[in-house]
Design a protein around this motif. Structure first.
Motif, PDB file in Angstrom:
ATOM      1  N   ALA A 198      25.862  31.765  49.050  1.00  0.00           N
ATOM      2  CA  ALA A 198      26.381  30.592  48.346  1.00  0.00           C
ATOM      3  C   ALA A 198      27.508  30.975  47.386  1.00  0.00           C
ATOM      4  O   ALA A 198      28.510  30.252  47.265  1.00  0.00           O
ATOM      5  N   LEU A 199      27.354  32.121  46.719  1.00  0.00           N
ATOM      6  CA  LEU A 199      28.385  32.574  45.786  1.00  0.00           C
ATOM      7  C   LEU A 199      29.658  32.979  46.529  1.00  0.00           C
ATOM      8  O   LEU A 199      30.768  32.670  46.081  1.00  0.00           O
ATOM      9  N   LEU A 200      29.520  33.620  47.671  1.00  0.00           N
ATOM     10  CA  LEU A 200      30.688  33.969  48.484  1.00  0.00           C
ATOM     11  C   LEU A 200      31.421  32.707  48.940  1.00  0.00           C
ATOM     12  O   LEU A 200      32.662  32.660  48.926  1.00  0.00           O
ATOM     13  N   ALA A 201      30.664  31.698  49.325  1.00  0.00           N
ATOM     14  CA  ALA A 201      31.282  30.434  49.745  1.00  0.00           C
ATOM     15  C   ALA A 201      32.032  29.799  48.572  1.00  0.00           C
ATOM     16  O   ALA A 201      33.123  29.233  48.747  1.00  0.00           O
ATOM     17  N   GLN A 202      31.432  29.898  47.386  1.00  0.00           N
ATOM     18  CA  GLN A 202      32.075  29.344  46.193  1.00  0.00           C
ATOM     19  C   GLN A 202      33.358  30.094  45.868  1.00  0.00           C
ATOM     20  O   GLN A 202      34.382  29.488  45.526  1.00  0.00           O
ATOM     21  N   LEU A 203      33.322  31.409  45.986  1.00  0.00           N
ATOM     22  CA  LEU A 203      34.514  32.219  45.735  1.00  0.00           C
ATOM     23  C   LEU A 203      35.619  31.894  46.740  1.00  0.00           C
ATOM     24  O   LEU A 203      36.799  31.810  46.373  1.00  0.00           O
ATOM     25  N   ARG A 204      35.249  31.725  47.990  1.00  0.00           N
ATOM     26  CA  ARG A 204      36.251  31.401  49.013  1.00  0.00           C
ATOM     27  C   ARG A 204      36.898  30.046  48.731  1.00  0.00           C
ATOM     28  O   ARG A 204      38.091  29.865  48.952  1.00  0.00           O
ATOM     29  N   GLU A 205      36.097  29.108  48.217  1.00  0.00           N
ATOM     30  CA  GLU A 205      36.629  27.792  47.899  1.00  0.00           C
ATOM     31  C   GLU A 205      37.584  27.870  46.710  1.00  0.00           C
ATOM     32  O   GLU A 205      38.669  27.295  46.736  1.00  0.00           O
TER      33      GLU A 205
END
Length: 452
Positions: A198-205
């Motif tokens: 979830a944190l990786l997805a947030q960083l990518r966003e």
């Protein structure tokens, strides 16, 4: 081809299959050879004045370093991020040895350090550790970090959670330097699998448009020790902590892949972008130096012409002498700007400018002719006042002619698409006539009184 276009083409290559990248290798070799030649020409350019070369000595030194880097086939990678995100630890983990200082206090890294990446010795990968971007009272260190990133070929931005406002601002600044950026989520072992995803997805966003999605990876430079229960020879159980190996394989492989496939192109392109900026700086400084010299030259001719016209007792003849001085001034200006004119060419240029000025300001030149005639029949103080007025007009005319000629020379002996009429009109509109005339009268009167 512009820098932006080259970077877009390069990032496209990174996404292609290996076979296509292999086909592009000759292009990379050719680009590198051309860049080496271009950098050598810049360093050896004899037209750059020594004063400007000395003023930009640090930048020229960087160009020399880039040239050596290209010849060695190195790819320089800056490890960047805020204090305590684990930049130095990540560098050591990638190297497989303690090359960079790691400490528990803020500000451990106070200068840039570098070491060759052991696993990429053939690829010539070099890591550069940098100071933290959020140092307290660390403006100089932050500047150093940005400087290092600017002359690196690729940046690994290290974060240990979601991006703060300062980190996002720094990431935008780095992305604007036009080199690829990889975003590494360090200390990923602190999160459960679902939390990490979830944190990786947030960083990518949050990094969308700044970092490619594939270039956002999770790492753990110094994972928490592994706990294991062991039983001794007496049957007693003991909890033992064992150091865990770093989890940086994904980032290492990404770096090595880029170095193998596009290292030479990245280095050549980054060197070209930096050299382009340096060339712009050199050009700006040369233009500024020429402008200052031209200002001094025009002022000297204004003074000489204004006083000469004021002192000449023969009506109208002073105007003819003034025209000769204008031609001489334009001749000198052409040499200042490195576009020397012949005497005939300078005379024709003065004639073109004067014709346009006459069309725009016929009343002013009429006043000058009247003042020239009055000077011969005036007496006492009126001669002094009339002479100063005429000299001031001559001064103003020289400013206009000088500025118009300067514009013509700056444009490479061209008036541009709109022609001489528009150019001269813009010069006239852009000058404060009253201020110039006032300064001219005061200076000429002072000179005349001194002479008398």
């Amino acid at each position: 081809m512009t820098g932006d276009t080259l970077w877009q083409r390069l990032r496209g290559w990174l996404a292609k299959p290996d076979a296509q990248n292999a086909a592009a290798a000759p292009d990379a070799e050719h680009a590198q050879a051309r860049m080496v030649d271009s950098l050598r020409r810049l360093l050896d350019d004899a037209t750059i004045p020594p004063a400007i070369r000395e003023e930009l000595a640090g930048d020229f030194g960087r160009i020399e370093s880039m040239l050596e880097r290209l010849e060695r086939g190195e790819l320089h990678v800056a490890v960047f991020g805020r204090v305590s995100a684990g930049k130095s630890a990540l560098g050591n983990a990638l190297l497989g040895r303690e090359a960079f200082t790691v400490g528990v206090l803020h500000g451990t890294t106070t200068r840039a350090e570098q070491a060759a990446l052991d696993e990429a010795r053939e690829a010539g990968l070099v890591l550069i550790d940098t100071p933290g971007i959020n140092e307290l009272d660390g403006e100089a260190r932050e500047r150093l970090a940005f400087d290092v990133a600017e002359v690196s070929d690729l940046v690994v931005f290290v974060a240990d959670g979601d991006l703060t406002r300062d980190e996002l601002d720094a990431l935008k600044t780095l992305a604007a330097t036009q080199r690829p950026v990889l975003l590494a989520l360090n200390k990923a072992d602190r999160y459960a699998s679902a939390e990490r995803d979830a944190l990786l997805a947030q960083l990518r966003e949050h990094a969308r448009g700044l970092v490619r999605e594939d270039d956002v990876v999770a790492v753990a430079a110094r994972p928490k020790p592994q706990r294991r229960m062991e039983t001794d020879e007496h049957g007693r159980e003991h909890l033992r902590e064992l150091p865990a190996p770093p989890e940086v394989a994904a980032l290492r492989e990404r770096l090595l892949a880029i170095a193998r496939r596009e290292g030479k192109t990245l280095s050549a392109l980054n060197a070209g972008l930096y050299a382009s900026r340096l060339t712009d700086q050199v050009s700006a400084r040369i233009a500024d130096s020429r402008r200052r010299l031209a200002d001094k030259l025009i002022r000297n001719y204004c003074l000489a012409k204004g006083v000469a016209v004021a002192l000449n007792p023969i009506p109208v003849a002073d105007l003819l002498a003034a025209a000769g001085m204008d031609a001489a001034m334009v001749l000198q200006l052409s040499r200042v700007y490195g576009l020397p004119l012949s005497r005939a060419e300078s005379g024709r240029l003065v004639a073109v400018i004067s014709a346009q000025l006459a069309a725009l300001m016929g009343a002013v030149w009429g006043m000058q002719l009247v003042a020239s005639a009055l000077k011969g029949v005036s007496a006492g103080l009126s001669v002094l006042v009339t002479a100063a007025a005429q000299g001031a007009l001559a001064w103003y005319a020289t400013v206009l002619i000088g500025r118009a000629a300067e514009r013509y020379l700056v444009a490479g002996k061209s008036w541009g698409e709109l022609g001489a009429k528009r150019a001269v009109a813009e010069i006239v509109a852009g000058l404060d006539r009253d201020s110039i005339l006032r300064e001219a009268r005061e200076e000429i009167l002072r000179r005349l009184r001194t002479r008398s």
